[in-house]
Design a protein around this motif. Structure first.
Motif, PDB file in Angstrom:
ATOM      1  N   LEU A 103      12.848  -3.771  -0.970  1.00 41.43           N
ATOM      2  CA  LEU A 103      11.757  -4.228  -1.838  1.00 41.43           C
ATOM      3  C   LEU A 103      10.479  -4.498  -1.043  1.00 41.43           C
ATOM      4  O   LEU A 103       9.373  -4.216  -1.511  1.00 41.43           O
ATOM      5  CB  LEU A 103      12.194  -5.492  -2.591  1.00 41.43           C
ATOM      6  CG  LEU A 103      13.343  -5.314  -3.597  1.00 41.43           C
ATOM      7  CD1 LEU A 103      13.785  -6.661  -4.151  1.00 41.43           C
ATOM      8  CD2 LEU A 103      12.931  -4.377  -4.728  1.00 41.43           C
ATOM      9  N   SER A 104      10.624  -5.034   0.175  1.00 39.83           N
ATOM     10  CA  SER A 104       9.454  -5.308   1.023  1.00 39.83           C
ATOM     11  C   SER A 104       8.750  -4.013   1.395  1.00 39.83           C
ATOM     12  O   SER A 104       7.513  -3.934   1.401  1.00 39.83           O
ATOM     13  CB  SER A 104       9.885  -6.052   2.293  1.00 39.83           C
ATOM     14  OG  SER A 104      10.428  -7.300   1.987  1.00 39.83           O
ATOM     15  N   PHE A 105       9.550  -2.992   1.715  1.00 40.39           N
ATOM     16  CA  PHE A 105       8.970  -1.678   2.031  1.00 40.39           C
ATOM     17  C   PHE A 105       8.220  -1.129   0.827  1.00 40.39           C
ATOM     18  O   PHE A 105       7.107  -0.598   0.962  1.00 40.39           O
ATOM     19  CB  PHE A 105      10.075  -0.712   2.457  1.00 40.39           C
ATOM     20  CG  PHE A 105       9.619   0.714   2.575  1.00 40.39           C
ATOM     21  CD1 PHE A 105       8.674   1.090   3.513  1.00 40.39           C
ATOM     22  CD2 PHE A 105      10.133   1.684   1.717  1.00 40.39           C
ATOM     23  CE1 PHE A 105       8.244   2.411   3.599  1.00 40.39           C
ATOM     24  CE2 PHE A 105       9.707   3.000   1.803  1.00 40.39           C
ATOM     25  CZ  PHE A 105       8.763   3.369   2.752  1.00 40.39           C
ATOM     26  N   PHE A 106       8.796  -1.287  -0.363  1.00 37.44           N
ATOM     27  CA  PHE A 106       8.157  -0.794  -1.585  1.00 37.44           C
ATOM     28  C   PHE A 106       6.822  -1.504  -1.821  1.00 37.44           C
ATOM     29  O   PHE A 106       5.806  -0.854  -2.124  1.00 37.44           O
ATOM     30  CB  PHE A 106       9.080  -1.010  -2.789  1.00 37.44           C
ATOM     31  CG  PHE A 106       8.469  -0.616  -4.101  1.00 37.44           C
ATOM     32  CD1 PHE A 106       8.328   0.717  -4.451  1.00 37.44           C
ATOM     33  CD2 PHE A 106       8.001  -1.582  -4.986  1.00 37.44           C
ATOM     34  CE1 PHE A 106       7.736   1.088  -5.652  1.00 37.44           C
ATOM     35  CE2 PHE A 106       7.409  -1.229  -6.188  1.00 37.44           C
ATOM     36  CZ  PHE A 106       7.279   0.110  -6.522  1.00 37.44           C
ATOM     37  N   VAL A 107       6.800  -2.821  -1.669  1.00 33.70           N
ATOM     38  CA  VAL A 107       5.561  -3.600  -1.869  1.00 33.70           C
ATOM     39  C   VAL A 107       4.492  -3.167  -0.864  1.00 33.70           C
ATOM     40  O   VAL A 107       3.336  -2.927  -1.231  1.00 33.70           O
ATOM     41  CB  VAL A 107       5.837  -5.115  -1.741  1.00 33.70           C
ATOM     42  CG1 VAL A 107       4.523  -5.902  -1.693  1.00 33.70           C
ATOM     43  CG2 VAL A 107       6.692  -5.597  -2.909  1.00 33.70           C
ATOM     44  N   ALA A 108       4.875  -3.060   0.412  1.00 36.34           N
ATOM     45  CA  ALA A 108       3.920  -2.646   1.450  1.00 36.34           C
ATOM     46  C   ALA A 108       3.418  -1.227   1.194  1.00 36.34           C
ATOM     47  O   ALA A 108       2.239  -0.922   1.390  1.00 36.34           O
ATOM     48  CB  ALA A 108       4.579  -2.739   2.826  1.00 36.34           C
ATOM     49  N   LEU A 109       4.308  -0.348   0.727  1.00 38.28           N
ATOM     50  CA  LEU A 109       3.934   1.036   0.442  1.00 38.28           C
ATOM     51  C   LEU A 109       2.921   1.113  -0.704  1.00 38.28           C
ATOM     52  O   LEU A 109       1.974   1.912  -0.654  1.00 38.28           O
ATOM     53  CB  LEU A 109       5.182   1.846   0.090  1.00 38.28           C
ATOM     54  CG  LEU A 109       5.003   3.362  -0.056  1.00 38.28           C
ATOM     55  CD1 LEU A 109       4.535   3.980   1.259  1.00 38.28           C
ATOM     56  CD2 LEU A 109       6.318   4.011  -0.505  1.00 38.28           C
ATOM     57  N   VAL A 110       3.114   0.270  -1.714  1.00 39.86           N
ATOM     58  CA  VAL A 110       2.166   0.214  -2.837  1.00 39.86           C
ATOM     59  C   VAL A 110       0.784  -0.214  -2.334  1.00 39.86           C
ATOM     60  O   VAL A 110      -0.234   0.374  -2.712  1.00 39.86           O
ATOM     61  CB  VAL A 110       2.672  -0.749  -3.930  1.00 39.86           C
ATOM     62  CG1 VAL A 110       1.563  -1.033  -4.957  1.00 39.86           C
ATOM     63  CG2 VAL A 110       3.894  -0.162  -4.630  1.00 39.86           C
ATOM     64  N   ILE A 111       0.745  -1.232  -1.467  1.00 39.59           N
ATOM     65  CA  ILE A 111      -0.526  -1.722  -0.928  1.00 39.59           C
ATOM     66  C   ILE A 111      -1.233  -0.622  -0.141  1.00 39.59           C
ATOM     67  O   ILE A 111      -2.435  -0.376  -0.317  1.00 39.59           O
ATOM     68  CB  ILE A 111      -0.302  -2.961  -0.035  1.00 39.59           C
ATOM     69  CG1 ILE A 111       0.242  -4.129  -0.860  1.00 39.59           C
ATOM     70  CG2 ILE A 111      -1.607  -3.373   0.642  1.00 39.59           C
ATOM     71  CD1 ILE A 111       0.683  -5.318  -0.028  1.00 39.59           C
ATOM     72  N   VAL A 112      -0.476   0.060   0.734  1.00 36.67           N
ATOM     73  CA  VAL A 112      -1.059   1.147   1.539  1.00 36.67           C
ATOM     74  C   VAL A 112      -1.560   2.280   0.649  1.00 36.67           C
ATOM     75  O   VAL A 112      -2.652   2.824   0.859  1.00 36.67           O
ATOM     76  CB  VAL A 112      -0.027   1.680   2.558  1.00 36.67           C
ATOM     77  CG1 VAL A 112      -0.534   2.959   3.205  1.00 36.67           C
ATOM     78  CG2 VAL A 112       0.238   0.648   3.631  1.00 36.67           C
ATOM     79  N   SER A 113      -0.778   2.625  -0.356  1.00 36.32           N
ATOM     80  CA  SER A 113      -1.155   3.710  -1.270  1.00 36.32           C
ATOM     81  C   SER A 113      -2.463   3.391  -1.992  1.00 36.32           C
ATOM     82  O   SER A 113      -3.333   4.262  -2.139  1.00 36.32           O
ATOM     83  CB  SER A 113      -0.038   3.959  -2.290  1.00 36.32           C
ATOM     84  OG  SER A 113       1.160   4.336  -1.640  1.00 36.32           O
ATOM     85  N   LEU A 114      -2.600   2.155  -2.432  1.00 29.98           N
ATOM     86  CA  LEU A 114      -3.833   1.733  -3.108  1.00 29.98           C
ATOM     87  C   LEU A 114      -5.030   1.792  -2.159  1.00 29.98           C
ATOM     88  O   LEU A 114      -6.126   2.211  -2.552  1.00 29.98           O
ATOM     89  CB  LEU A 114      -3.678   0.312  -3.662  1.00 29.98           C
ATOM     90  CG  LEU A 114      -2.761   0.159  -4.888  1.00 29.98           C
ATOM     91  CD1 LEU A 114      -2.547  -1.318  -5.212  1.00 29.98           C
ATOM     92  CD2 LEU A 114      -3.359   0.885  -6.095  1.00 29.98           C
ATOM     93  N   MET A 115      -4.811   1.383  -0.903  1.00 27.37           N
ATOM     94  CA  MET A 115      -5.892   1.411   0.097  1.00 27.37           C
ATOM     95  C   MET A 115      -6.304   2.844   0.420  1.00 27.37           C
ATOM     96  O   MET A 115      -7.489   3.138   0.606  1.00 27.37           O
ATOM     97  CB  MET A 115      -5.450   0.680   1.362  1.00 27.37           C
ATOM     98  CG  MET A 115      -5.306  -0.826   1.179  1.00 27.37           C
ATOM     99  SD  MET A 115      -4.739  -1.669   2.680  1.00 27.37           S
ATOM    100  CE  MET A 115      -6.199  -1.502   3.728  1.00 27.37           C
ATOM    101  N   ILE A 116      -5.320   3.749   0.471  1.00 20.64           N
ATOM    102  CA  ILE A 116      -5.632   5.162   0.720  1.00 20.64           C
ATOM    103  C   ILE A 116      -6.383   5.745  -0.474  1.00 20.64           C
ATOM    104  O   ILE A 116      -7.363   6.484  -0.313  1.00 20.64           O
ATOM    105  CB  ILE A 116      -4.337   5.965   0.982  1.00 20.64           C
ATOM    106  CG1 ILE A 116      -3.715   5.528   2.307  1.00 20.64           C
ATOM    107  CG2 ILE A 116      -4.615   7.466   0.999  1.00 20.64           C
ATOM    108  CD1 ILE A 116      -2.343   6.121   2.567  1.00 20.64           C
TER     109      ILE A 116
END
Length: 289
Positions: free
Chosen positions: A183-196
Motif C-alpha cells: 500500500l505504501s508503494f501504491f501511495v508513493a507511486l500515485v504521488i510521483v505519477s501526479l508530479m510527472i
C-alpha cells in the motif's frame, strides 16, 4: 548482538543516503517510491508471507493509515536531514519512542513506575536542548523546526500503529508488513505519477538507483531488528536499548566527523540527556517484568 549492530548500521546509512541526496540532486519522492518497491520484493523473498491469509477482516484501517504515513514521514525525514543534519534528525526519530509510551499510559492505561516517568521527563528536556540554537540562528531556522517535529510525532504514531498490528494474531506480523509495503508503494507511486503529470518532476535513472539502495538498507534495518528480537527473545529491553543508543551515538559521530555538523555545548548536553532517557526507560521495562 551482530544483528543489532547490522540494524544500527542500516538505520544510520539511510540517514547518510538522505543527506547525500541533496548533494547529488536526487528526487526524494522517486527514491522513496522505489525504496518501497524494493522493500516489498525483499519482504516477499525473506519472509515469504502467505497472501491467502489476507482477508476483509484484517486491520485495513491501520494498514491504510500506515500506507499514507510511511512515505509522507519519509519525506519529512529527508527534509530534516537536509536542513538540520543527521545528528538532530536521528535523535528526533529515536526519541519518538515517547509517543507509544505516552499512548500506553493515557490510552491503554498501562501502569507506569517512577523510572519511566523520570525517563520521559529527561527525554523531553533532551529534545528541547538538542534542537536549541543560538539566538541569531533561530530566526533563519525557526521554520525548519517543523521537519524534526514531524519526524518525532510521525514515527511515534507509526510505532503505535505497528504495535496495534502486532496485537492482531490472525495474521503473522510479516504478512501485515508485506501488505503495508504494498500500500505504501501504491501511495508513493500515485504521488510521483501526479508530479510527472504536472511536469514537476521527471524519471531519472539516478533516482531509481538511489531508491534501490535506500530500500536495501531500509529493509535491512527492519530485517536485522526483527532477527535481533528473535535471537534475544528473553531480553527485548537489551535490543531496545542497544538499538536506540547505538543509532544516537553512531549518528552523532557520522554527523560530526563526516558532515561537519555544528552543535553547541547545550546540544551536546541534550544528546547526553537523550542517552540517559533511553537507559532509564529500558531499566523501567526491566523492573516491570
Amino acid at each position: 548482538m551482530i544483528y543489532i549492530v547490522l540494524s544500527i548500521f542500516c538505520s544510520v546509512t539511510v540517514a547518510i543516503l538522505l543527506k547525500l541526496a541533496k548533494r547529488y540532486q536526487i528526487s526524494i519522492i522517486q527514491a522513496v517510491t522505489v525504496n518501497y518497491l524494493t522493500a516489498l520484493i525483499l519482504c516477499y523473498l525473506f519472509f515469504k508471507p502467505d497472501v491467502n491469509l489476507i482477508h476483509s477482516s484484517a486491520p485495513w484501517t491501520i494498514y491504510i493509515a500506515l500506507a499514507i504515513l510511511l512515505p509522507t514521514i519519509f519525506l519529512f525525514l529527508a527534509a530534516s536531514v537536509k536542513n538540520l543534519g543527521i545528528v538532530k534528525t536521528d535523535i528526533a526519530q529515536r526519541l519518538s519512542l515517547f509517543i507509544p509510551i505516552l499512548a500506553a499510559y493515557f490510552i491503554f492505561k498501562e501502569d507506569f513506575n517512577q523510572l519511566k516517568f523520570i525517563g520521559l521527563g529527561i527525554g523531553f528536556a533532551a529534545i528541547i536542548l538538542t534542537f536549541l540554537r543560538k539566538q541569531r540562528e533561530q530566526q533563519s531556522t525557526s521554520s525548519k523546526w517543523l521537519y524534526p517535529v514531524m519526524v518525532f510525532v510521525g514515527f511515534g504514531v507509526i510505532d503505535v500503529l505497528f504495535k496495534q498490528i502486532a496485537l492482531y494474531k490472525e495474521l503473522p506480523y510479516t504478512t501485515s508488513l508485506f501488505v503495508v509495503f504494498c500500500l505504501s508503494f501504491f501511495v508513493a507511486l500515485v504521488i510521483v505519477s501526479l508530479m510527472i503529470f504536472k511536469r514537476e518532476t521527471k524519471i531519472q535513472l539516478v533516482n531509481l538507483g538511489c531508491g534501490l539502495i535506500l530500500g536495501l538498507f531500509n529493509f535491512g534495518n527492519i530485517l536485522f531488528y526483527l532477527k535481533a528480537h528473535k535471537a534475544l527473545s528473553s531480553n527485548p529491553s537489551t535490543v531496545f536499548a542497544a538499538m536506540n543508543l547505538g543509532v544516537i551515538v553512531l549518528g552523532t559521530l557520522v554527523g560530526l566527523i563526516a558532515f561537519k555538523e555544528k552543535l553547541t555545548l547545550v546540544n551536546y548536553f541534550g544528546i547526553l540527556l537523550a542517552i540517559c532517557a533511553v537507559i532509564l526507560i529500558t531499566l523501567s521495562q526491566l523492573n516491570a517484568i
